[in-house]
Design an enzyme around this catalytic site. Sequence first.
Site, PDB file in Angstrom:
ATOM      1  CB  ALA A 116       2.317   4.565  -1.948  1.00  0.00           C
ATOM      2  CD  GLN A 140      -2.326   0.101   3.105  1.00  0.00           C
ATOM      3  OE1 GLN A 140      -1.630  -0.875   3.354  1.00  0.00           O
ATOM      4  NE2 GLN A 140      -3.168   0.612   3.994  1.00  0.00           N
ATOM      5  CB  SER A 141       4.965   2.102   1.488  1.00  0.00           C
ATOM      6  OG  SER A 141       6.288   1.652   1.328  1.00  0.00           O
ATOM      7  CG  ASN A 142       4.088  -4.091   0.266  1.00  0.00           C
ATOM      8  OD1 ASN A 142       3.161  -4.254   1.041  1.00  0.00           O
ATOM      9  ND2 ASN A 142       3.974  -4.308  -1.042  1.00  0.00           N
ATOM     10  CB  ALA A 179       6.733   2.417   4.682  1.00  0.00           C
TER      11      ALA A 179
END
Length: 335
Positions: free
Chosen positions: A73, A75-77, A79
């Site tokens: 997403a 705000q992907s942690n 990524a």
Amino acid sequence: MHLARFPRVFAAHLPTPLERLDRLSAELGGPEIWIKRDDCTGLSTGGNKTRKLEFLMAEALAQGADMVITQGATQSNHARQTAAFAARLGLACHLLLEDRTGSNDPNYKANGNVLLDHLHGATTEKRPGGADMQAEMEAVADRLRAQGRRVYVIPGGGSNPTGALGYVNCALELLGQANDRGLAIDHIVTATGSAGTQAGLITGLCAMNAGIPLLGIGVRAPKERQEASVLALAQRTADRLGCPGVVTAADVVADCSYVGAGYGIPRADTLDAIRMFAQLEGLLLDPVYSGKAAAGLIDLCRRGVFRKGQRVVFLHTGGSAALFGYDSALGAQAA
């Protein structure tokens, strides 16, 4: 389980602390609550994905990759941690970010994890919500391979049998810490989304005959789908470890009552949980994973599902960087 048989890049700060939350326990008046601090794994504010990436990045290097691709997403942690790990290894990193919330908040779209993705040198592409992100990644990987790049594709959340090994290792680590302290654990609670964390933990716990129930608090999918995803991955992970059949459907339990309007959209109880942990224990949760899992933990304590005299370990999956993309939600709730 002899995990040294599998390639691994040692980058996480391990073991992560196991701490008792005295003020939170007193406030809830129920069980003795402990926290496993996987927000302290290192690499760009830490989080649970770093454990998975130790095994995934080792596999990428073994295959001669010069670039990794993954998705998540906005705000992907995952990524953000992938971008940080790639930077440490000198690999290029390309991220596909899916708009799962429809938010037009400038901070959500460009601050928090997104800011850190770019700071670590990753390149990004956006995709609309509901896209087939695995297919999108494969298409981008094919394009880049045609340009001469040696691409290794990491699934969303790092959740495959290779990544789940990181949480098999966490189960070993947690039991070792508990045994060394004479700490009998009655229950473990954590967030569950892409399934790798819960699947790895339950595989490790079952393989060691720990006898500790694990509850995943769902952040996206309905209960039946979430449990099916976790079970399938746990069984594939057990096969890889050489202990097929060690995990059964009865071992996999998810409570998806706290998802609310959807992935990445915090409910009021999510925001309340974030404030409670921050103000009672000085701990930062995130609005997507750990905040929803903590809301579930708090509610289950208040309803007496977890009782006085029990010890419950909350596994903190990290993600505090996302708070800076949710300042409007947190501010509005406080007003």
